[in-house]
Design a protein around this motif. Sequence first.
Motif, PDB file in Angstrom:
ATOM      1  N   TYR A 222       0.851  -1.172   0.000  1.00 23.82           N
ATOM      2  CA  TYR A 222       0.000   0.000   0.000  1.00 23.82           C
ATOM      3  C   TYR A 222       0.891   1.227   0.000  1.00 23.82           C
ATOM      4  N   MET A 223       0.380   2.294  -0.610  1.00 22.36           N
ATOM      5  CA  MET A 223       1.087   3.573  -0.618  1.00 22.36           C
ATOM      6  C   MET A 223       0.217   4.612   0.069  1.00 22.36           C
ATOM      7  N   TRP A 224       0.846   5.451   0.907  1.00 23.93           N
ATOM      8  CA  TRP A 224       0.149   6.587   1.505  1.00 23.93           C
ATOM      9  C   TRP A 224       0.752   7.878   0.966  1.00 23.93           C
ATOM     10  N   MET A 225      -0.042   8.910   0.955  1.00 27.59           N
ATOM     11  CA  MET A 225       0.426  10.240   0.608  1.00 27.59           C
ATOM     12  C   MET A 225      -0.270  11.251   1.513  1.00 27.59           C
ATOM     13  N   LEU A 226       0.499  12.216   2.031  1.00 29.90           N
ATOM     14  CA  LEU A 226      -0.046  13.262   2.898  1.00 29.90           C
ATOM     15  C   LEU A 226      -0.141  14.569   2.129  1.00 29.90           C
ATOM     16  N   THR A 227      -1.307  15.194   2.170  1.00 27.80           N
ATOM     17  CA  THR A 227      -1.535  16.447   1.466  1.00 27.80           C
ATOM     18  C   THR A 227      -2.202  17.444   2.402  1.00 27.80           C
ATOM     19  N   PRO A 228      -2.058  18.739   2.137  1.00 26.78           N
ATOM     20  CA  PRO A 228      -2.862  19.710   2.894  1.00 26.78           C
ATOM     21  C   PRO A 228      -4.345  19.399   2.693  1.00 26.78           C
ATOM     22  N   HIS A 229      -5.098  19.404   3.782  1.00 26.94           N
ATOM     23  CA  HIS A 229      -6.514  19.055   3.668  1.00 26.94           C
ATOM     24  C   HIS A 229      -7.324  20.261   3.205  1.00 26.94           C
ATOM     25  N   GLU A 230      -8.149  20.032   2.199  1.00 20.01           N
ATOM     26  CA  GLU A 230      -9.042  21.066   1.696  1.00 20.01           C
ATOM     27  C   GLU A 230     -10.478  20.574   1.825  1.00 20.01           C
ATOM     28  N   GLU A 231     -11.307  21.357   2.515  1.00 21.58           N
ATOM     29  CA  GLU A 231     -12.706  20.976   2.668  1.00 21.58           C
ATOM     30  C   GLU A 231     -13.404  21.012   1.309  1.00 21.58           C
ATOM     31  N   ARG A 232     -14.225  20.009   1.079  1.00 20.13           N
ATOM     32  CA  ARG A 232     -15.002  19.952  -0.158  1.00 20.13           C
ATOM     33  C   ARG A 232     -16.483  19.855   0.196  1.00 20.13           C
ATOM     34  N   GLU A 233     -17.298  20.383  -0.656  1.00 19.06           N
ATOM     35  CA  GLU A 233     -18.730  20.355  -0.400  1.00 19.06           C
ATOM     36  C   GLU A 233     -19.318  18.967  -0.611  1.00 19.06           C
ATOM     37  N   THR A 234     -18.683  18.169  -1.437  1.00 21.77           N
ATOM     38  CA  THR A 234     -19.186  16.828  -1.713  1.00 21.77           C
ATOM     39  C   THR A 234     -18.063  15.814  -1.543  1.00 21.77           C
ATOM     40  N   PHE A 235     -18.444  14.561  -1.291  1.00 21.78           N
ATOM     41  CA  PHE A 235     -17.463  13.488  -1.234  1.00 21.78           C
ATOM     42  C   PHE A 235     -16.931  13.189  -2.629  1.00 21.78           C
ATOM     43  N   ARG A 236     -15.696  12.752  -2.690  1.00 21.90           N
ATOM     44  CA  ARG A 236     -15.140  12.351  -3.978  1.00 21.90           C
ATOM     45  C   ARG A 236     -15.724  11.013  -4.418  1.00 21.90           C
ATOM     46  N   THR A 237     -16.034  10.916  -5.690  1.00 18.16           N
ATOM     47  CA  THR A 237     -16.417   9.626  -6.253  1.00 18.16           C
ATOM     48  C   THR A 237     -15.160   8.785  -6.441  1.00 18.16           C
ATOM     49  N   MET A 263      -1.500   2.219 -11.670  1.00 22.92           N
ATOM     50  CA  MET A 263      -2.755   2.144 -10.930  1.00 22.92           C
ATOM     51  C   MET A 263      -3.957   2.112 -11.878  1.00 22.92           C
ATOM     52  N   THR A 264      -4.998   1.423 -11.441  1.00 22.17           N
ATOM     53  CA  THR A 264      -6.236   1.331 -12.215  1.00 22.17           C
ATOM     54  C   THR A 264      -7.415   1.650 -11.302  1.00 22.17           C
ATOM     55  N   MET A 265      -8.576   1.766 -11.898  1.00 22.33           N
ATOM     56  CA  MET A 265      -9.792   2.017 -11.131  1.00 22.33           C
ATOM     57  C   MET A 265     -10.163   0.837 -10.230  1.00 22.33           C
ATOM     58  N   ASP A 266      -9.578  -0.325 -10.479  1.00 13.88           N
ATOM     59  CA  ASP A 266      -9.868  -1.492  -9.645  1.00 13.88           C
ATOM     60  C   ASP A 266      -9.089  -1.489  -8.339  1.00 13.88           C
ATOM     61  N   ASP A 267      -8.062  -0.648  -8.234  1.00 17.52           N
ATOM     62  CA  ASP A 267      -7.279  -0.574  -6.994  1.00 17.52           C
ATOM     63  C   ASP A 267      -8.051   0.219  -5.936  1.00 17.52           C
ATOM     64  N   TRP A 268      -7.957  -0.234  -4.682  1.00 16.36           N
ATOM     65  CA  TRP A 268      -8.665   0.436  -3.583  1.00 16.36           C
ATOM     66  C   TRP A 268      -7.970   1.750  -3.255  1.00 16.36           C
ATOM     67  N   ILE A 269      -8.708   2.858  -3.332  1.00 17.77           N
ATOM     68  CA  ILE A 269      -8.163   4.186  -3.054  1.00 17.77           C
ATOM     69  C   ILE A 269      -9.059   4.863  -2.029  1.00 17.77           C
ATOM     70  N   ASN A 270      -8.440   5.514  -1.060  1.00 11.27           N
ATOM     71  CA  ASN A 270      -9.186   6.146   0.022  1.00 11.27           C
ATOM     72  C   ASN A 270      -8.526   7.469   0.397  1.00 11.27           C
ATOM     73  N   TYR A 271      -9.338   8.408   0.850  1.00 12.41           N
ATOM     74  CA  TYR A 271      -8.814   9.678   1.380  1.00 12.41           C
ATOM     75  C   TYR A 271      -9.576  10.028   2.647  1.00 12.41           C
ATOM     76  N   ARG A 272      -8.846  10.502   3.653  1.00  9.96           N
ATOM     77  CA  ARG A 272      -9.521  11.006   4.853  1.00  9.96           C
ATOM     78  C   ARG A 272      -8.684  12.101   5.492  1.00  9.96           C
ATOM     79  N   PRO A 273      -9.342  13.101   6.088  1.00  8.09           N
ATOM     80  CA  PRO A 273      -8.611  14.130   6.826  1.00  8.09           C
ATOM     81  C   PRO A 273      -8.040  13.539   8.114  1.00  8.09           C
TER      82      PRO A 273
END
Length: 380
Positions: A222-237, A263-273
């Motif tokens: 698994y790979m992790w990446m840390l980014t500045p968190h930006e609030e969004r009005e909707t969840f990402r698809t 990477m493909t769309m079949d790989d599990w991808i997640n984001y959380r603050p």
Amino acid sequence: MERENITGVAKTLIVGGGIGGMAAAIALAERGVAVDLIDLDPQWRVYGAGITITGPTLRAYRRIGLLDQIKAQGAITNKTRLFRFDGTHLKDLDEPVIEEGLPATGGIMRPVLHKIMQGKVRELGIPVRLGLTVSALADSADGVDVTFSDGTTARYDLVVGADSVFSALRDLAFPHMAPAQPTGQGCWRISIRKPPTLDMGEFYLGHDNPCGITPCSPDSIYMWMLTPHEERETFRTEAELYDDLKALLAGFGGHAGWIRDSMTMDDWINYRPLVAALQPRPWYNGRVVLLGDAVHATTPHLASGAGMAVESGIVLAEELAHAGPDVAAGLHAYQERRFPRCQDVIESSLALGRLQLSHGSPGEHAHILEGALDRLNQPF
């Protein structure tokens, strides 16, 4: 190994069937305590990618008898390599073996780790009730009357809250505590097949968005990446998660670049603050006590959240055993033994996060990281 039995607590309720709750259940049951374990999820599932298991975390798992299974079902390596984000090798982290026969570091898929721990819970005959939480507590000098969310009641000598960073038990019994606070960063994770030439964990630094790769089995990472968190009005698809992560990896070389291109769309991808909190003492109120993310929630910068939770379960059982009939003394000793170590992990992790948000140098990042890991290697 001969373990001193706990004499002051005969029956304990563990609220939360995650890593911390299961570790506490195992450690208490192995010292003669009758344990009930409850979890809100009717299926007792866990979602997520892999988990990095540092030497100190492996040491804790060895103490509850699960090291061999983790080694067999995960991936064990002897060091972690640091790169500049473009793939230029910087240095290898000094990760000494801290106990004879103990691997230096490794990784495992989180669902696999949970199944290993669930198997140990069942092996010890610990009753597990699912789809259940606590709705009320009545604490007295020698026990706690518990009302469950299904209307049933029971009495316990001790109640342990290990029900996540959003702990409902904390809200019930610890009014001096507050919810964990946002750190300003978010964490991306992707589970994907292992790059053919990857043979150890890797960190990629010197970019606004640092990332790392952890082998979790012979053929998965698994790979992790840390980014500045930006609030969004909707969840990402799912499509947005895929597109956004692929764009964030632009400019990365080495195996991070390989992941971007493979990477493909079949790989599990997640984001959380990210959120974190070291809750103020006391960590116990009468016969109710907290551990894990409920009381010492950290960020993934030191890969030590799971390790801290397992250590806390072990230390709670040890100190209750040492205290004999004086349960309050055992709970106080647990708190005082754990607080400074958890404080160091959380403060070091937050310092790394601030450094990343302020575009600090890879050298300073490595210095803080190595210092914190060295302290973690010390006995707990």
